[in-house]
Design an enzyme around this catalytic site. Structure first.
Site, PDB file in Angstrom:
ATOM      1  N   ASN A  84       0.794  -1.216   0.000  1.00 10.42           N
ATOM      2  CA  ASN A  84       0.000   0.000   0.000  1.00 10.42           C
ATOM      3  C   ASN A  84       0.836   1.281   0.000  1.00 10.42           C
ATOM      4  O   ASN A  84       0.349   2.355   0.374  1.00 10.42           O
ATOM      5  CB  ASN A  84      -0.959   0.001   1.186  1.00 10.42           C
ATOM      6  CG  ASN A  84      -1.837  -1.233   1.197  1.00 10.42           C
ATOM      7  OD1 ASN A  84      -1.732  -2.071   2.072  1.00 10.42           O
ATOM      8  ND2 ASN A  84      -2.640  -1.383   0.160  1.00 10.42           N
ATOM      9  N   ILE A  91       1.044   6.909   0.685  1.00  9.56           N
ATOM     10  CA  ILE A  91       0.420   5.804   1.396  1.00  9.56           C
ATOM     11  C   ILE A  91      -1.061   5.751   1.050  1.00  9.56           C
ATOM     12  O   ILE A  91      -1.720   6.786   0.962  1.00  9.56           O
ATOM     13  CB  ILE A  91       0.564   6.007   2.919  1.00  9.56           C
ATOM     14  CG1 ILE A  91       2.031   6.193   3.279  1.00  9.56           C
ATOM     15  CG2 ILE A  91      -0.035   4.830   3.665  1.00  9.56           C
ATOM     16  CD1 ILE A  91       2.231   6.766   4.641  1.00  9.56           C
ATOM     17  N   CYS A  92      -1.556   4.537   0.865  1.00  8.20           N
ATOM     18  CA  CYS A  92      -2.985   4.381   0.623  1.00  8.20           C
ATOM     19  C   CYS A  92      -3.616   3.838   1.901  1.00  8.20           C
ATOM     20  O   CYS A  92      -3.507   2.655   2.198  1.00  8.20           O
ATOM     21  CB  CYS A  92      -3.206   3.411  -0.539  1.00  8.20           C
ATOM     22  SG  CYS A  92      -4.934   3.122  -0.891  1.00  8.20           S
ATOM     23  N   LEU A  93      -4.227   4.704   2.680  1.00  6.32           N
ATOM     24  CA  LEU A  93      -4.834   4.283   3.934  1.00  6.32           C
ATOM     25  C   LEU A  93      -6.108   5.097   4.116  1.00  6.32           C
ATOM     26  O   LEU A  93      -6.069   6.326   4.039  1.00  6.32           O
ATOM     27  CB  LEU A  93      -3.860   4.516   5.102  1.00  6.32           C
ATOM     28  CG  LEU A  93      -4.335   4.096   6.484  1.00  6.32           C
ATOM     29  CD1 LEU A  93      -4.572   2.600   6.529  1.00  6.32           C
ATOM     30  CD2 LEU A  93      -3.327   4.476   7.548  1.00  6.32           C
TER      31      LEU A  93
END
Lengths: 153, 835
Positions: A84, A91-93
């Protein structure tokens, strides 16, 4: 120069800093850059029992001037090989994007990131290679260490 | 292994061939074949082709059967070697029969036929030797090479001995080789391997370990058999020699050649891999020697070298080239890390220099290193100090590698550009330069001539012409401009030359010196004087004039302090203060003073000092700089006494409580003549130290009894407090500038010393340490995230982020020193970092 810092934002960040310093959590830390309260440097260590155990990552945390109503922008400074995280450190969150809420703070963000390291969401990866290898932990760890070593000083 | 049988067989086949050739010759001569008509020859050729085709079909079946029948589980096993050898022998025998049958009845033009036969045979072999067999062959050749390397390593050459079971032909060939090359090839010496150490060293391996690859596992097994005794080794060598002979005889040098070379590549690869990360000892010579021996022996075993290797030189040369190339690749890839380890890795650098000199791939190396640096070093995650350290090591390593400095210039350029873009580079360099254990300090102390400013084009022509040892630059230097000046400069000069002017360093040094001088007590400037002198040697007297003035100011302050002291004694009052008086023109401006009134006790001392000073220097006035001063207080409360060193402004706030026990924020601000914010931040300071508390919003009182409940404290408090705060002032650093009369303005700094209220000092300092321990969490936080920091940065960040603020530099320094002793921190080059 920095934009003029709203007193409320400064106060909130100051108290978050104090909370973080006093909580003294394992493998999680952050501190403002000298002379700029809105820009912090964070450090997380991979949790034990995960592939990231023993690895340390530096993060950069940029707080917007209307924090906490808008999420901070967080990127990895140390290149991070993770399903991710992309090669630029983005960041993919969800909680940093659409699920952001003002009740989150630096401490919860860092804890989420530490958890994310050991428990990625392989369904929507930014790094396809890492996501594919995740099921094969031995190979994953080998690739991760190679990548980490390559980017270390 | 029946080698003699093979030898007999080989001899027979040759004899048979020879006799056949003679028979053919005898036949053809009387018939006068040269006069035969062309049509007859043509029909004969067609007929012959048909026959060869027929034979080939027949033999194809036979060869294929041979190839499929052989099934070797593990080639490294001696019994497998026997089987493999027998197989090759069968092939050889088949070949002989094939030739015989093909030539049967041929009476003339046999030369043409022989060529056709060997072509047909080659095609057959090509068809039948499948993947499996060529794989075996390669592995086998590889094993032979490894075994020879291994045996050469383990067994010391002994006296020549004929009774070791070595085949005469092989021994002769090896001896020939020994004479020609001077290499002591195994086999001439009797092989004795009763050495238990060697055997056990291989018995210890765990063959089932999945980490070891297939080839390695086989190799170890092979060694184990090899190491038993000399007999085995000799049988093995005989075996090798015979097999090699068959391979050559098979008539497909094109294929065997490829196998040989790939086997050599493999052993080179595995040998080079052994020296991975082995930087502390030279590896190259040893490796070259081993490989040279192995290939030489192997070369010797090829009894009939058929010229297949002519185009690549001998096998030995091929192997050497391979070692150099692969080893250079390995070390170049490791170079970045080697530089980190320097000087421990000096041997690796020496090895690499030898390779690069032979291969001439300096430019390639420079580019790869440059990429590695860009990828691994020049990113925001690396601290400026790390980059500087790596740059300094690079300078030292690359100068060793390439005295012409060409590589250094290629590699350094991005580092220099990147350093220029970092804000704290100059201060890091200066910090490093003045800290006594650093390498830069040695450079500075060596006093190696003045640092030149870069001229408009950065070239100093004269030096180049005057240099008797001048050598032309290597070809790689094309487009890279290295001046003689840059090439011979020491590390410090190179760092300074990152910037176009050396002024930035002088300014940074001035800043550093100012801080040092302002916080030094007792006017002790020995160290600073030494530093300024060293700086002068490198940067020139002229550049350091300001620093000279600063030092002189301190010396003057010392004299004035003595004078004030004497005067005060004669007038019978105490002067509990030390002042540093500085010239405003030459010291960087102190931050703007915030407005507040000093309490009368402090103001009085300042006035007295000023009056004596003005007597001494009539035309001047002092302006105090409170923010750069320190004051030591001893606070007596009902149940405890505390020693603190604080800023005058903080002291002033506490003084107001002496008069009124409980007061509102507005009251305090009014009595100090300052803003409420200003007062509040000072009150918070005392609050954090448990001396003042907020009873209700914006109302404060002194905590007299730490352990008592809040109720009823109010009454006691005021009285106790008054007596307590008849505080002694000590160590008052004050710094004032009273916007003077006339034109001469002066900046003044002053310090004062007073006796301490000896008792309960220890207790108080424990209390202070407790507070600092709270701060320590913040210090850990900043060091974890921001990397190593110098004292003043830690101090300024503590005051910025920690509520209640303010620790004095001395106090912090002591505390950090204690943390260093407790092994929590580490200090190098003036920077603190976490263990």
């Amino acid at each position: 120069m920095n934009a003029p810092l709203d007193a409320a934002v400064a106060k909130r960040l100051q108290s978050e800093l104090m909370g973080l310093m006093m909580a003294n959590l394992e493998g999680i830390s952050a501190f403002p850059q000298p002379d700029n309260m809105l820009s912090w440097v964070g450090t997380i260590e991979g949790a034990s029992g995960t592939a990231y155990e023993g690895l340390t990552y530096k993060l950069s945390l940029k707080f917007p001037s209307n924090y906490p109503f808008t999420a901070p922008t967080i990127t990895f400074d140390t290149p991070c090989w993770h399903p991710n995280v992309d090669s630029q450190g983005n960041i993919c969150l969800d909680i940093l994007k659409d699920k952001w809420s003002a009740v989150y703070n630096v401490q919860t963000i860092l804890l989420s990131l530490q958890t994310l390291l050991g428990d990625p969401n392989t369904a929507s990866p930014l790094n396809g290679q890492a996501a594919r290898l995740w099921d094969n932990q031995d190979e994953y760890k080998r690739c991760l260490l190679k990548h980490y070593k390559e980017h270390q000083i | 292994m029946d080698t003699n049988a093979y030898n007999r067989c080989g001899v027979m086949s040759q004899d048979a061939l020879r006799s056949m050739v003679q028979k053919i010759k005898a036949h053809s001569a009387p018939n006068g074949s040269s006069k035969s008509t062309s049509s007859k020859a043509a029909s004969q050729a067609v007929e012959f082709e048909r026959k060869i085709d027929m034979l080939a079909t027949m033999y194809r079946e036979r060869l294929k059967r041979l190839c499929t029948e052989i099934d070797i589980h593990d080639i490294a096993n001696p019994s497998a070697s026997v089987a493999f050898y027998a197989f090759l022998q069968n092939i050889s025998e088949t070949h002989r029969q094939f030739k015989e049958q093909a030539l049967l009845g041929r009476t003339f033009e046999h030369g043409k036929y022989v060529v056709a036969i060997s072509k047909a045979w080659g095609a057959l072999i090509y068809e039948c030797f499948d993947q499996k067999i060529s794989e075996w062959l390669q592995v086998w050749i590889h094993l032979v090479l490894c075994a020879i390397v291994h045996l050469e390593k383990c067994i010391p050459p002994l006296e020549p001995c004929t009774d070791n079971g070595l085949d005469q032909a092989v021994a002769a060939r090896l001896e020939q080789y020994h004479n020609a090359t001077g290499l002591h090839v195994l086999g001439i010496s009797a092989v004795s391997c009763d050495n238990p150490e060697i055997i056990t060293s291989f018995d210890g391996f765990d063959d089932e370990d999945p980490q070891i690859d297939m080839l390695e596992r086989r190799r170890r097994k092979f060694y184990r058999h090899m190491s038993r005794d000399s007999r085995t080794a000799c049988v093995f060598l005989n075996d090798c020699a015979s097999t090699c002979r068959i391979l050559v005889e098979l008539g497909v040098p094109k294929y065997t050649r490829r196998w040989f070379l790939s086997a050599i590549d493999r052993i080179v690869q595995s040998t080079v891999k052994l020296s991975e990360l082995q930087w502390e000892e030279p590896c190259l010579e040893k490796m070259l020697f081993g490989i040279r021996l192995a290939t030489a022996t192997f070369d010797a075993l090829l009894v009939q070298p058929d010229g297949s290797f002519q185009d690549i030189g001998t096998l030995v040369e091929y192997a050497e080239r391979g070692v150099l190339k692969q080893f250079a690749e390995l070390r170049i890839a490791e170079l970045f890390s080697i530089i980190i380890d320097y000087p421990d890795s000096k041997a690796a650098i020496d090895d690499l220099r030898m390779c690069v000199a032979k291969l001439g791939n300096m430019r390639h190396m420079a580019n790869l290193l440059r990429n590695a640096i860009q990828k691994r070093l020049l990113h925001p995650g690396a601290t400026t100090n790390d980059i500087l350290t790596q740059y300094i090591s690079s300078i030292r390593c690359l100068r060793l590698l390439d005295p012409s400095s060409t590589v250094l210039e290629i590699v350094a350029q991005p580092i220099r550009e990147y350093l220029r873009s970092r804000e704290d580079t100059v201060s890091c360099i200066v910090q490093d330069m003045v800290s006594e254990e650093s390498e830069l300090f040695e450079d500075l102390a060596s006093g190696q001539g003045l640092i030149m400013e870069n001229g408009p084009d950065g070239i100093v022509y004269d030096e180049e012409y005057a240099n008797k040892n001048w050598e032309p630059l290597p070809i790689e230097a094309k487009n890279v401009f290295v001046t003689a000046q840059r090439r011979d400069a020491d590390v410090l000069s190179l760092l300074v030359s990152i910037y176009d002017t050396k002024d930035v360093f002088v300014h940074e040094f001035e800043k550093y010196l100012e801080q040092q001088l302002l916080y030094c007590t007792e006017y002790n400037t020995e160290r600073e004087i030494k530093q300024v002198e060293m700086m002068k040697l490198r940067f020139g007297d002229h550049a350091l004039e300001r620093c000279e003035v600063m030092l002189k100011d301190i010396a003057d302050s010392k004299r004035i302090a003595q004078y004030v002291d004497e005067t005060s004694k004669s007038k019978l009052w105490d002067m509990p203060m030390q002042a540093t008086i500085v010239s405003r023109q030459f010291w960087a401006g102190a931050p703007k003073e915030e407005e507040y009134k000093d309490p009368k006790e402090m103001a009085e001392i300042c006035e007295r000092y000023a009056s004596v000073y003005e007597m001494l220097k009539p035309a001047r006035k002092l302006e105090w700089r409170g923010s750069q001063s320190q004051i030591s207080l001893s606070i007596e409360l009902a149940d405890r006494t505390l020693e603190v060193t604080v800023k005058p402004a903080q002291a002033a706030v506490l003084f107001t409580f002496q008069e009124y026990g409980t007061q509102t924020l507005a009251d305090i601000a009014k009595s100090l003549g300052c803003t409420e914010d200003f007062a509040l931040s000072r009150i918070r300071f005392w609050q954090a130290r448990g001396i003042v508390r907020e009873t209700e919003s914006n109302t404060f009182e002194v905590i007299e009894n730490e352990n008592k409940s809040n109720i009823g404290v109010g009454a006691e408090k005021t009285g106790g407090h008054d007596s307590g705060e008849s505080a002694q002032e000590s160590n008052l650093h004050k710094n004032t500038d009273e916007g003077g009369s006339k034109d001469d303005r002066i900046h003044d700094t002053d310090e004062d010393d007073d006796d301490e209220n000896g008792e309960s000092a220890a207790e108080a300092s424990t209390a202070r340490t407790e507070i600092l321990r709270m701060n320590f969490k913040y210090i850990v936080g900043m060091l974890t995230n921001l990397g190593p920091l110098p004292l003043d940065r830690i101090l300024s960040m503590l005051s910025m982020f920690v509520p209640g603020e303010s620790t004095t530099p001395d106090e912090l320094r002591d505390f950090l020193a204690q943390m260093v002793r407790e092994d929590q921190l580490e200090m190098t080059g003036g920077m603190y970092k976490l263990k």
